[in-house]
Design an enzyme around this catalytic site. Structure first.
Site, PDB file in Angstrom:
ATOM      1  CB  ALA A   5      -1.319   0.687   1.553  1.00 50.33           C
ATOM      2  N   GLY A  19       0.682  -5.422   1.411  1.00 55.87           N
ATOM      3  CA  GLY A  19      -0.864  -5.521   0.703  1.00 55.87           C
ATOM      4  C   GLY A  19      -0.437  -6.494  -0.727  1.00 55.87           C
ATOM      5  CD  GLU A  70      -1.697  -7.747   3.632  1.00 52.65           C
ATOM      6  OE1 GLU A  70      -2.655  -8.166   5.308  1.00 52.65           O
ATOM      7  OE2 GLU A  70      -1.386  -7.000   3.190  1.00 52.65           O
ATOM      8  CD  GLU A  89       1.900  -5.488   6.182  1.00 56.21           C
ATOM      9  OE1 GLU A  89       1.260  -5.721   5.126  1.00 56.21           O
ATOM     10  OE2 GLU A  89       2.408  -6.694   6.739  1.00 56.21           O
TER      11      GLU A  89
END
Length: 257
Positions: A63, A108, A111, A131
């Site tokens: 992200a 992300g 993911e 993260e």
């Protein structure tokens, strides 16, 4: 366009095309990606999907931290839900989805790759859930899908340490299905997608649904549903054609309408 789509026969390739930012995703790109996936998933002519990132440096480098840094709790929840919606759109698409991972698949990016049915990696691929080094936990499904992919112990190590996992180790632990030379991952994924599309579309879609059901239901219920789905296709065109072709030693002509 930041999100590109290419349809070749029965295969659609969705590409995050923001290589100058290592294909990092902000909320605008996430919304566009979500709309693109939903559009492709609704197209009955598409029987397999390939998902990748532009360039050879990065699949998706996570992200956009510059956007996340200033979010309030309410805004962060909306951002997490948007990431979950994108991942779920891949997971719930009736077509199989193959992630073609080149370079960084971080946060992300990892993911979203996990939301695909399976993953092929270039030799330069690197996976991580970093993260915790930013003071946050994974927010787009990493704590759940990574566990399913590699087991709780290895997933916990990746998430708690944030360490990077290179392609060879990712193959060893089952995070990816195959590692190919750099520059070949997209073509490998597309050829596999074509092989999928050549099979009976109804059977492939049913198989994907049953695999998903196995994650959601008790074993006995999922097995009963499989038996019901197996029986339900008998007498249909694809079942008759597939078995007749096998017995006649010829190629099957499945109904792809």
């Amino acid at each position: 366009m930041p999100i590109d789509i290419e349809r070749t026969g029965a295969v659609a390739t969705i590409t995050v095309n923001n290589p100058d930012r290592l294909n990092a995703l902000n909320s605008t790109l996430l919304k566009e990606l979500y709309a693109t996936i939903r559009s492709v998933a609704a197209d009955d002519a598409i029987r397999a999907i390939v998902f990748t990132g532009a360039g050879d440096r990065s699949f998706i480098a996570g992200a956009d931290i510059s956007e996340m840094a200033g979010l309030t709790e309410h805004e962060a929840q909306a951002f997490a839900r948007l990431g979950h919606a994108v991942a779920s759109a891949f997971e719930q698409a009736p077509q199989p989805v193959i992630a073609a991972v080149n370079g960084f698949a971080l946060g992300g990016g990892c993911e979203l790759a996990l939301a695909a049915d399976f993953r092929f990696a270039s030799e330069n691929a690197v996976f991580a859930q970093p993260e915790v080094g930013l003071g946050i936990p994974p927010g787009w499904g990493g704590t759940q899908r990574l566990v399913r992919a590699v087991g709780e112990g290895f997933a916990a190590e990746m998430i708690y340490t944030g360490r990077r996992v290179k392609a060879d180790e990712a193959l060893h632990v089952g995070l990816v299905n195959r590692v190919v030379p750099q520059g070949e991952v997209l073509e490998t994924a597309r050829l596999t997608a074509v092989a999928i599309a050549d099979n009976a579309g109804s059977a492939v879609r049913l198989s994907k649904r049953l695999i998903q059901r196995g994650r959601e239901a008790a074993s006995a219920a999922a097995l009963a549903e499989e038996a019901h789905a197996f029986a339900s296709v008998f007498g249909g065109h694809d079942q008759r054609e597939g078995m007749d072709a096998f017995l006649a030693k010829r190629e099957a002509a499945f109904d792809h309408e």
